[in-house]
Enzyme design. Structure first.
Site, PDB file in Angstrom:
ATOM      1  N   CYS A 146       0.831  -1.200   0.000  1.00  0.00           N
ATOM      2  CA  CYS A 146       0.000   0.000   0.000  1.00  0.00           C
ATOM      3  C   CYS A 146       0.879   1.269   0.000  1.00  0.00           C
ATOM      4  O   CYS A 146       1.552   1.543  -0.970  1.00  0.00           O
ATOM      5  CB  CYS A 146      -0.984  -0.033   1.172  1.00  0.00           C
ATOM      6  SG  CYS A 146      -2.383   1.110   0.964  1.00  0.00           S
TER       7      CYS A 146
ATOM      8  N   HIS B 103      -3.707  -5.582   0.908  1.00  0.00           N
ATOM      9  CA  HIS B 103      -3.519  -5.964   2.305  1.00  0.00           C
ATOM     10  C   HIS B 103      -3.967  -7.419   2.480  1.00  0.00           C
ATOM     11  O   HIS B 103      -4.941  -7.856   1.871  1.00  0.00           O
ATOM     12  CB  HIS B 103      -4.351  -5.076   3.230  1.00  0.00           C
ATOM     13  CG  HIS B 103      -3.896  -3.655   3.266  1.00  0.00           C
ATOM     14  ND1 HIS B 103      -2.703  -3.274   3.847  1.00  0.00           N
ATOM     15  CD2 HIS B 103      -4.466  -2.518   2.782  1.00  0.00           C
ATOM     16  CE1 HIS B 103      -2.562  -1.959   3.731  1.00  0.00           C
ATOM     17  NE2 HIS B 103      -3.614  -1.483   3.092  1.00  0.00           N
TER      18      HIS B 103
END
Length: 498
Positions: free
Chosen positions: A328, A430
């Site tokens: 991310c 994630h």
């Protein structure tokens, strides 16, 4: 009508989240439909539901303990700190706006209808609601119009279990002081106290417990021994940041100032022979076999910190000989440039580490979705011959343009959401290491390169091992707490929709 019980603590990190999760597991094992609830959560570890809504990871853990699908109704308000004095305010899973702390303090009572609606939804579908408080109910400077501790307990008429942390010292003062700072009607809500994280001979507490019970008139319903469990933590007070001793394989995680979703690292912690270190200085990177740049709530600010601490240059040099993996915000930092034309964070542009051929532009629209697709570790040290199907989720503000890199992760719709080049890997996903045995495969690849052999594992997937940890937590709760008293509290408490 749903039965309710609430776990509050004398401070942050007293163990509320885990004890609430343990109670969820116990009640589920005993045949009840149970759901967790936390009206307001302040955390940088978050999750995306199947509807594409954002909620705190602690309630996801508790939902998994209860064996139910995580729902944003379990956490209607999520505060994600963006700096030292303000947070992004997320209501019912969607961004409301950024607010300074003082503005939110004035605003929060407007959210009571949202809290009530979420709670009503859970109460209609479950037998028991296990509520978790936040921080301490005795934060007297914040008690006005409280919506998460005693204010919520009053709203839903919940009996309260108060938890103190003996591992950090002064547990009797914690418990007594908390009770004494509450008005009489709130003191009466506390039906039991728990001493958490005890090490040693429990009988040494007897005289202190007797005096505490005499002074407060509230029974101590259990002493929970210190027990390391590999279960997701809620906040930055996590003891996992202390790291582990040097091991056969050592992985370094850059501890960014606004680190988020460090739960992505959990699968590595379950691999025998693997040590995790959280890094804040360049010299701490020596001797590592892999480096991970995790997520962050402030990509540009934390990227600037990487350059200022000289961690950026050190990671650049290391990438020639060890894998570097970004997730991310960490993925965005590994590219050539991060730009913020709309001042989503701090505005302006800042060069990235230049280890991946991508450029990121931050945008106001937050991408939130569960995703599945294909993980292809093709290049560098981690190169593996087979693609792996993954499931995870994306939470990010910004888009990364691929300028010639090879796909690391693709969504099922074919869109690339991660790049790789040489020993450098980055993805928006994630939970990517939760997939099957990916974390263990990576660690065994690192061990082979190093010429060492990791201990044999059970062959279970990360999720199977995590379920065993939840059962261990339930066993700990059953053995340590007076469950007969707790069921008695439930029998006397039933939330009624007004």
């Amino acid at each position: 009508m749903a039965k309710v019980i609430m776990v509050q603590g004398t401070m942050s990190n007293a163990g509320k989240s885990l004890l609430a999760g343990g109670l969820c597991r116990v009640f589920r094992q005993d045949g009840f439909r149970v759901a967790p609830f936390k009206s307001q959560n302040m955390a940088l570890n978050s999750f995306v539901t199947k509807e594409g809504l954002e909620m705190g990871r602690a309630q996801v853990m508790q939902a998994e303990c209860a064996d139910i699908e995580p729902s944003v109704y379990m956490n209607p308000i999520l505060l994600k700190p963006t700096n030292d004095i303000g947070s992004q305010v997320i209501v019912n899973g969607e961004v409301l706006r950024d607010m300074p702390a003082r503005e939110y303090f004035r605003y929060k009572t407007r959210l009571i209808p949202d809290i009530r609606k979420a709670f009503q939804k859970l109460a209609a579908e479950n037998d028991i609601i296990v509520i978790e408080g936040a921080g301490s109910p005795a934060e007297i400077n914040l008690k006005e119009n409280d919506i998460v501790n005693m204010g919520l307990a009053n709203m839903v008429d919940a009996p309260v279990i108060l938890v103190g942390d003996i591992d950090r010292g002064g547990v009797f003062a914690q418990l007594y002081g908390t009770v004494m700072l509450l008005p009489p009607q709130e003191q009466q809500r506390i039906k039991g106290m728990v001493i958490n994280k005890f090490r040693g001979d429990v009988t040494l507490l007897d005289s202190g417990i007797q005096m505490l019970e005499e002074k407060t008139g509230i029974p101590v319903i259990g002493t929970v021994p210190y027990c390391p469990l590999n279960i997701d933590d809620e906040d930055s007070l996590s003891t996992r940041f202390e790291g582990t001793a040097p091991s056969l394989v050592n992985i370094g995680v850059i501890r960014l100032p606004r680190i988020s979703n460090f739960t992505d690292i959990s699968p590595f912690e379950m691999v025998p022979g693997v040590g995790i270190r959280y890094i804040t200085r360049p010299e701490e990177l020596a001797g590592l076999d892999m480096v991970i740049l995790p997520g962050t709530k402030n990509t540009i600010g934390d990227l600037r910190w990487l350059w200022e601490t000289e961690l950026a240059e050190t990671v650049q040099r290391m990438a020639a000989r060890v894998p570097v993996f970004g997730i991310c915000g960490g993925y965005q930092m590994l590219g050539r440039m991060v730009s913020d034309p709309d001042s989503v964070e701090e505005g302006g542009s800042l060069k990235g580490l230049g280890l991946l051929p991508g450029e990121t532009v931050l945008k106001r629209q937050k991408n939130r979705r569960q995703v599945r697709g294909r993980l292809s570790l093709r290049t560098g040290i981690l190169g593996m011959p087979e693609d792996t199907e993954y499931r995870g989720y994306e939470i990010h503000m910004g888009e990364t343009r691929n300028e010639g890199g090879e796909a690391l992760t693709c969504r099922a719709d074919g869109e690339v959401n991660g790049l790789q080049q040489g020993n450098v890997y980055g993805t928006y996903v994630h939970g990517i290491f939760d997939t099957g045995n990916v974390a263990e495969q990576i660690c065994r690849t690192l061990a082979a390169k190093k010429g060492v052999v990791l201990p044999e594992n059970s062959g279970e997937s990360f999720r199977q091992r995590r379920e065993k940890e939840y059962d261990r937590l339930a066993d700990l709760v059953r053995e340590s707490l007076d469950m007969e008293r707790i069921y008695g509290m439930l029998r006397e408490a039933a939330w009624r929709d007004e």
